[in-house]
Scaffold this active site. Structure first.
Site, mmCIF file in Angstrom:
data_model
loop_
_atom_site.group_PDB
_atom_site.id
_atom_site.type_symbol
_atom_site.label_atom_id
_atom_site.label_comp_id
_atom_site.label_asym_id
_atom_site.label_seq_id
_atom_site.Cartn_x
_atom_site.Cartn_y
_atom_site.Cartn_z
ATOM 1 N N LYS A 146 0.854 -1.193 0.000
ATOM 2 C CA LYS A 146 0.000 0.000 0.000
ATOM 3 C C LYS A 146 0.887 1.239 0.000
ATOM 4 C CE LYS A 146 -4.557 0.456 2.185
ATOM 5 N NZ LYS A 146 -5.272 0.562 3.467
HETATM 6 O O1 G3P Z 1 -8.449 1.320 4.513
HETATM 7 C C1 G3P Z 1 -8.658 2.671 4.822
HETATM 8 C C2 G3P Z 1 -9.542 2.776 6.025
HETATM 9 O O2 G3P Z 1 -8.987 2.061 7.097
HETATM 10 C C3 G3P Z 1 -9.780 4.206 6.455
HETATM 11 O O3 G3P Z 1 -10.981 4.199 7.162
HETATM 12 O O4 G3P Z 1 -12.658 5.068 8.774
HETATM 13 O O5 G3P Z 1 -10.199 5.643 9.046
HETATM 14 O O6 G3P Z 1 -11.543 6.631 7.161
HETATM 15 P P1 G3P Z 1 -11.367 5.441 8.096
#
Ligand code: G3P
Length: 217
Positions: free
Chosen positions: A83
């Site tokens: 990533k």
């Molecule tokens: O894979 C990306 C994800 O973990 C981000 O999620 O909820 O932190 O925006 P969030």
């Protein structure tokens, strides 16, 4: 549509992998920190549990250092997906790694133009963050629609991996748009299974079955 789980919690991953419905895993530095475990160790354990793509994010910000970190991560398992953030250095690294046949998930995508560049860099997956758009009153699913249109226009092979998913409607909308993958926190995946009318109907079926006094085995 493929379902990835967005966590580094091995217990949750094992539980969901046992359903046979899990196609991959995504992690990020925040999720790794939350696990409280050594990065390389937890990624190796996850790769052994789930045969599908497992995203492990570099933390370097310069191209050469990103490549060096990727070279440390890729030997862990064949299903490792590197990533990288959607920056100039991240895209340069994406191109180098995908040219070597390494899967790359380009993350922290917030515009269709960014997604266009990631596809040109040969990304395996693009991760547009829908929830974080919603957080600032911009409909994140509009971004998914724009990316889908652009990718279809040019037959890009990069898979749209909808990320920052916060609730079941994100999953529904992603599927209606035709996204390739959603990566979903464990608690949201479990909401997809559950419906009170399913529970109520099953309870009613079993109560009526009990009245027959029969058993199947
Ligand atoms: O894979 C990306 C994800 O973990 C981000 O999620 O909820 O932190 O925006 P969030």
């Amino acid at each position: 549509m493929k379902f990835f789980v967005d966590t580094a919690d091995v217990g949750q991953i094992r539980e969901l992998a046992a359903t046979g419905l899990l196609d991959g895993v995504t992690t990020n530095p925040t999720l790794i920190a939350r696990s409280g475990r050594n990065f390389l160790d937890v990624i190796a354990e996850i790769c052994a549990i789930v045969p599908g793509p497992v995203s492990a994010e570099v933390v370097a910000t310069e191209h050469e250092a990103m490549v060096a970190e990727a070279e440390k991560l890729t030997p862990i398992a064949p299903n490792i997906t590197i990533k990288v953030p959607l920056t100039l250095d991240g895209l340069k690294t994406c191109k180098v790694l995908t040219d070597r046949g390494i899967m790359v998930n380009v993350t922290l995508c917030f515009t269709a133009n960014q997604a266009l560049l990631a596809a040109k860099a040969g990304a395996t997956f693009i991760s547009p963050f829908v929830g974080r758009h919603d957080d600032v009153s911009w409909d994140g699913m509009d971004l998914i629609e724009d990316i889908k249109t652009i990718y279809d226009n040019y037959n890009f092979e990069t898979e749209i991996l909808v990320a920052s998913v916060r609730h079941p409607i994100h999953v529904l909308q992603a599927a209606k748009i035709g996204a390739d993958v959603v990566t979903v926190p464990p608690d949201v995946i479990k909401k997809l299974f559950n419906h009170p009318l399913t529970d109520k109907g099953l309870e009613s079926f079993l109560a009526d079955w009990a009245k027959t006094g029969q058993s199947i085995v």
